[in-house]
Design an enzyme around this catalytic site. Structure first.
Site, PDB file in Angstrom:
ATOM      1  N   SER A   1      24.662  47.404  66.332  1.00 51.82           N
ATOM      2  CA  SER A   1      23.208  47.311  66.109  1.00 51.82           C
ATOM      3  C   SER A   1      22.496  47.965  67.276  1.00 51.82           C
ATOM      4  O   SER A   1      23.091  48.149  68.350  1.00 51.82           O
ATOM      5  CB  SER A   1      22.815  45.830  66.031  1.00 51.82           C
ATOM      6  OG  SER A   1      21.414  45.692  66.153  1.00 51.82           O
TER       7      SER A   1
ATOM      8  N   TYR B   1      23.768  36.771  68.536  1.00 46.06           N
ATOM      9  CA  TYR B   1      23.859  37.962  67.683  1.00 46.06           C
ATOM     10  C   TYR B   1      23.935  39.220  68.541  1.00 46.06           C
ATOM     11  O   TYR B   1      24.841  40.046  68.371  1.00 46.06           O
ATOM     12  CB  TYR B   1      22.652  38.032  66.736  1.00 46.06           C
ATOM     13  CG  TYR B   1      22.668  39.273  65.876  1.00 46.06           C
ATOM     14  CD1 TYR B   1      23.524  39.373  64.788  1.00 46.06           C
ATOM     15  CD2 TYR B   1      21.839  40.363  66.173  1.00 46.06           C
ATOM     16  CE1 TYR B   1      23.568  40.523  64.012  1.00 46.06           C
ATOM     17  CE2 TYR B   1      21.873  41.508  65.400  1.00 46.06           C
ATOM     18  CZ  TYR B   1      22.733  41.582  64.316  1.00 46.06           C
ATOM     19  OH  TYR B   1      22.772  42.726  63.563  1.00 46.06           O
TER      20      TYR B   1
HETATM   21  N1  LIG Z   1      19.553  44.691  58.484  1.00 45.73           N
HETATM   22  C1  LIG Z   1      19.351  45.011  59.761  1.00 45.73           C
HETATM   23  O1  LIG Z   1      18.195  45.098  60.235  1.00 45.73           O
HETATM   24  C2  LIG Z   1      20.529  45.311  60.668  1.00 45.73           C
HETATM   25  C3  LIG Z   1      20.270  45.957  61.881  1.00 45.73           C
HETATM   26  C4  LIG Z   1      21.344  46.234  62.733  1.00 45.73           C
HETATM   27  C5  LIG Z   1      22.635  45.902  62.363  1.00 45.73           C
HETATM   28  N2  LIG Z   1      22.858  45.277  61.170  1.00 45.73           N
HETATM   29  C6  LIG Z   1      24.240  44.935  60.835  1.00 45.73           C
HETATM   30  O2  LIG Z   1      24.559  45.491  59.580  1.00 45.73           O
HETATM   31  C7  LIG Z   1      25.655  44.772  59.013  1.00 45.73           C
HETATM   32  C8  LIG Z   1      25.362  44.555  57.532  1.00 45.73           C
HETATM   33  O3  LIG Z   1      24.207  43.744  57.414  1.00 45.73           O
HETATM   34  P1  LIG Z   1      23.067  44.022  56.340  1.00 45.73           P
HETATM   35  O4  LIG Z   1      21.834  44.346  57.056  1.00 45.73           O
HETATM   36  O5  LIG Z   1      23.546  44.941  55.276  1.00 45.73           O
HETATM   37  O6  LIG Z   1      22.872  42.540  55.795  1.00 45.73           O
HETATM   38  P2  LIG Z   1      23.302  41.824  54.426  1.00 45.73           P
HETATM   39  O7  LIG Z   1      22.643  42.499  53.275  1.00 45.73           O
HETATM   40  O8  LIG Z   1      23.032  40.384  54.649  1.00 45.73           O
HETATM   41  O9  LIG Z   1      24.857  42.094  54.339  1.00 45.73           O
HETATM   42  C9  LIG Z   1      25.801  41.347  55.059  1.00 45.73           C
HETATM   43  C10 LIG Z   1      27.121  41.476  54.347  1.00 45.73           C
HETATM   44  O10 LIG Z   1      28.114  40.776  55.117  1.00 45.73           O
HETATM   45  C11 LIG Z   1      28.868  39.965  54.230  1.00 45.73           C
HETATM   46  N3  LIG Z   1      29.420  38.839  54.947  1.00 45.73           N
HETATM   47  C12 LIG Z   1      28.769  37.951  55.743  1.00 45.73           C
HETATM   48  N4  LIG Z   1      29.636  37.041  56.220  1.00 45.73           N
HETATM   49  C13 LIG Z   1      30.860  37.362  55.729  1.00 45.73           C
HETATM   50  C14 LIG Z   1      32.147  36.808  55.848  1.00 45.73           C
HETATM   51  N5  LIG Z   1      32.382  35.708  56.577  1.00 45.73           N
HETATM   52  N6  LIG Z   1      33.182  37.405  55.195  1.00 45.73           N
HETATM   53  C15 LIG Z   1      32.971  38.504  54.441  1.00 45.73           C
HETATM   54  N7  LIG Z   1      31.773  39.080  54.290  1.00 45.73           N
HETATM   55  C16 LIG Z   1      30.732  38.511  54.921  1.00 45.73           C
HETATM   56  C17 LIG Z   1      27.887  39.585  53.130  1.00 45.73           C
HETATM   57  O11 LIG Z   1      28.564  39.324  51.907  1.00 45.73           O
HETATM   58  P3  LIG Z   1      28.918  37.908  51.265  1.00 45.73           P
HETATM   59  O12 LIG Z   1      27.774  36.982  51.556  1.00 45.73           O
HETATM   60  O13 LIG Z   1      29.086  38.234  49.821  1.00 45.73           O
HETATM   61  O14 LIG Z   1      30.194  37.506  51.915  1.00 45.73           O
HETATM   62  C18 LIG Z   1      27.112  40.880  52.980  1.00 45.73           C
HETATM   63  O15 LIG Z   1      27.784  41.760  52.098  1.00 45.73           O
HETATM   64  C19 LIG Z   1      25.790  43.489  59.818  1.00 45.73           C
HETATM   65  O16 LIG Z   1      26.896  43.583  60.680  1.00 45.73           O
HETATM   66  C20 LIG Z   1      24.499  43.446  60.642  1.00 45.73           C
HETATM   67  O17 LIG Z   1      24.683  42.801  61.863  1.00 45.73           O
HETATM   68  C21 LIG Z   1      21.836  44.989  60.320  1.00 45.73           C
END
Ligand SMILES: NC(=O)c1ccc[n+]([C@@H]2O[C@H](COP(=O)([O-])OP(=O)(O)OC[C@H]3O[C@@H](n4cnc5c(N)ncnc54)[C@H](OP(=O)(O)O)[C@@H]3O)[C@@H](O)[C@H]2O)c1
Length: 278
Positions: free
Chosen positions: A149, A162
């Protein structure tokens, strides 16, 4: 030279929504075989159906990244379905708003297990596998991507666990990248800024519904597809860090150069959040 991704296999965790889902679709559009993984089977099934309907190749694995052996099972599934694996994207993760003194030990254990330990486990398993295979067409043996991130570069108040977990991913990816550089295995960390996904809703739900941390204003959030397209470019032309916002990257470089100034800015912003009427 641009790597031809056609027919290469990528396994993506956290692909039931958001960045993982968008990356799965973008990789499939680039001709890759895609294995998507997460806990929600109905959402995974939908991603696979969408990819197949568009003429792509995909399969899913229901798994929890924090379960021992599930990351190994994911790599095995990629080999079973498609006969080879070229890339993994350790993307599953979540956020939790808490002051440092308010975390329970169980909360700390879980967020580091999902965001950091599981992504490290998948990266190491993939690296071991890639080192056993030959480089394709004089290119790489394999490519490991982790979703860190932009906040990996700072300690965010009320989001310390986080941002620390994302920082650990960044550090390990950086070290692995250098260790594996002469062995033709690419390692990249992805540093999204605020992205329109389920991430913030999940963080709010897990945190008790009240926002206490500094976040990207809605109008500045990027679509998940922006991150996905940058990842496909990185798969074609491997590089160390994937960023989608130059201004954010420049601001964070400044924060490293002038940490007291960065802390002062964060304190000002946090005070505004704590006392919106002031
Ligand atoms: N959105 C932002 O602003 C942002 C910014 C920087 C970095 N990120 C990073 O991007 C990555 C993806 O996040 P996103 O923004 O796409 O959010 P998201 O839509 O909430 O996606 C998170 C994904 O992780 C899965 N997940 C969570 N816990 C899990 C577990 N224990 N086992 C397997 N799968 C799991 C969820 O699927 P299930 O619930 O179906 O398991 C979901 O598919 C994360 O690492 C986050 O830290 C996001």
């Amino acid at each position: 030279m641009s790597i031809n991704l056609s027919g290469r296999t990528i396994a993506i965790t956290g692909a039931s929504s958001g960045i993982g889902r968008a990356t799965a679709i973008a990789c499939a559009n680039a001709g890759m075989n895609v294995i998507v993984a997460a806990r929600r089977e109905d959402e995974l099934n939908r991603v696979v159906e969408d990819i197949r309907a568009a003429g792509g190749r995909a399969a899913y694995v229901v798994m929890d990244v924090s379960n021992p052996h599930d990351n190994a099972r994911l790599i095995e599934a990629a080999l079973d379905h498609f006969g080879s694996i070229y890339s993994v994207f350790a993307n599953a993760g979540y956020g939790l708003e808490r002051a440092v003194l308010s975390y329970t030990q169980a909360e700390l254990d879980d967020i580091f297990r999902v965001n950091f330990w599981a992504s490290l486990e998948l990266s190491r398993l993939a690296a071991e596998r890639f080192l056993k295979q030959e480089p394709v067409n004089g290119g790489k043996r394999g490519h490991i991507l982790v979703c860190s991130s932009c906040v990996s570069k700072i300690g965010l108040p009320n989001y310390a666990a986080y941002s620390a977990s994302k920082s650990l991913q960044d550090h390990f990816a950086r070290a692995m990248r250098i260790e594996l550089a002469d062995k033709s295995v690419a390692v990249s960390s992805v540093h999204p800024i605020g992205t329109k996904t389920e991430f913030f809703d999940t963080a709010k739900r897990l945190s008790g519904g009240k926002r206490i941390s500094i976040q990207t204003p809605e109008r500045f959030k990027q679509p998940a597809e922006t991150v996905a397209d940058a990842i496909v470019r990185c798969l074609r032309k491997p590089k160390g860090e994937v960023w989608t916002s130059f201004p954010m990257r420049a601001m964070l470089a400044l924060a490293t150069l002038a940490p007291s100034f960065a802390d002062w800015m964060l304190l000002r912003r946090q005070r505004q959040l704590n006392n919106p009427q002031a």
